[in-house]
Every structure is written in C-alpha cells, then in structure tokens.
Design an enzyme around this catalytic site. Structure first.
Site: not given
Ligand code: IMP
Length: 154
Positions: A78-79, A82, A110, A131-132, A138
């Site tokens: 994963e990138d 969150d 995070k 947010f990054v 992106d």
């Molecule tokens: P989650 O489901 O909340 O864990 O979010 C995961 C997805 O949200 C990541 O794979 C990203 O595509 C996007 N995302 C979450 N935080 C960021 C951020 O700070 N910058 C850019 N994309 C984010």
C-alpha cells in the site's frame, strides 16, 4: 524546497527522497529476512467500489489481480494506510481466495487515524494525521509525480 500549490491547496516539504530511500530499504530487508526461501506474491491492487444493481449496497471489486492466490504467501503493498477501511475490505476479498498467508506492507501509516484492529506488518514511516501528496500519493489526481512528500499547510 519551497511551498507548492496544488489546485486550491498549499503544501510544504515534509519527507524528501533521500530520507525515504533508507526507510524503504529497511522494510525490504525485513521482508527479505522473513520470507527467505519463500516466493511471496506482492499485490499492488486497487479497490473499486460501485453500487450493486439490486440495491445490495456497495460492492467491492479488486482491479489488477490476475494471479491465483491459492496457497501463496501474499503481501499487499500500500502507499498509505489512513483509517484502514480500504485495507479491511481488501483483506476480506483476498482471504476469500485462500492464500497461505497474508501480510501488509505500506510506505506511510497514520496511527492516529487508524480505526481497525488488524496488524500492519511492515511500515516504512509513521506520520501524523495530516494530508500528504507526492511519491505516488495524489490530491484529486494531482501531485503524484512529485519526487518527495509534501504535507498540507494549515
Ligand atoms: P483508508 O481507507 O482511510 O485507510 O485510506 C486509504 C486510501 O486513501 C489510500 O490508499 C489513499 O489512496 C487515500 N489516502 C489516505 N490518506 C491520504 C493522504 O494523506 N494523501 C493521499 N491519499 C490518501
């Protein structure tokens, strides 16, 4: 490095490429050690959500999965993690395909935003809940190509 503007938002330099490289190498070494003698399958997949046709709510589908996962040691790459919502859905879909094992590697994590219980196995860097963009991440389709990571100015 200066502040940059992407669409309506302003971002400031946060983690540069020189800092990222050794962190990524560290995770790679960890994985090499743990999977020595095995052939793990690294998955760089995307989750697409769409509404089911018979009002069954949201259906999640994996994009970019061509291999069989049966009996494989799978590592999701994963990138950023969150809230963990995306990962939880991925996890379920992949476990249904009967891998031998399943672990998660992510560039960024995070912890303050994370709401799930399952373990994130390999993390290159933990960051605060801001947010990054950059290094593949992106903002609304922009900023992905930046060679270092920038954080939202607030
Ligand atoms: P989650 O489901 O909340 O864990 O979010 C995961 C997805 O949200 C990541 O794979 C990203 O595509 C996007 N995302 C979450 N935080 C960021 C951020 O700070 N910058 C850019 N994309 C984010």
């Amino acid at each position: 490095m200066a502040t940059i503007k992407i669409k309506d938002l302003s971002f400031k330099p946060f983690i540069n490429e020189d800092e990222l490289q050794p962190l990524i190498k560290k995770v790679a070494n960890q994985i090499n050690k743990e999977y020595a003698g095995k052939s793990p399958l690294f998955l760089f997949v995307k989750l697409a959500s769409y509404e089911g046709t018979e009002s069954k709510g949201t259906v999640n589908e994996l994009i970019g999965l061509n291999e069989s996962l049966e009996g494989r040691d799978v590592i999701i790459v994963e990138d950023i993690v969150d809230t963990g919502n995306t990962l939880e859905k991925l996890y379920q879909i992949i476990l249904d395909k009967n891998p031998k094992s399943l672990k998660i590697a992510t560039l960024l994590y995070k912890p303050e935003a994370y709401k799930k219980d399952f373990n994130i196995d390999f993390v290159a860097k933990e960051i605060p809940n801001n947010f990054v963009v950059g290094y593949g991440l992106d903002y609304d389709g922009f900023g992905r190509n930046l060679s270092s990571i920038y954080v939202l100015n607030q």
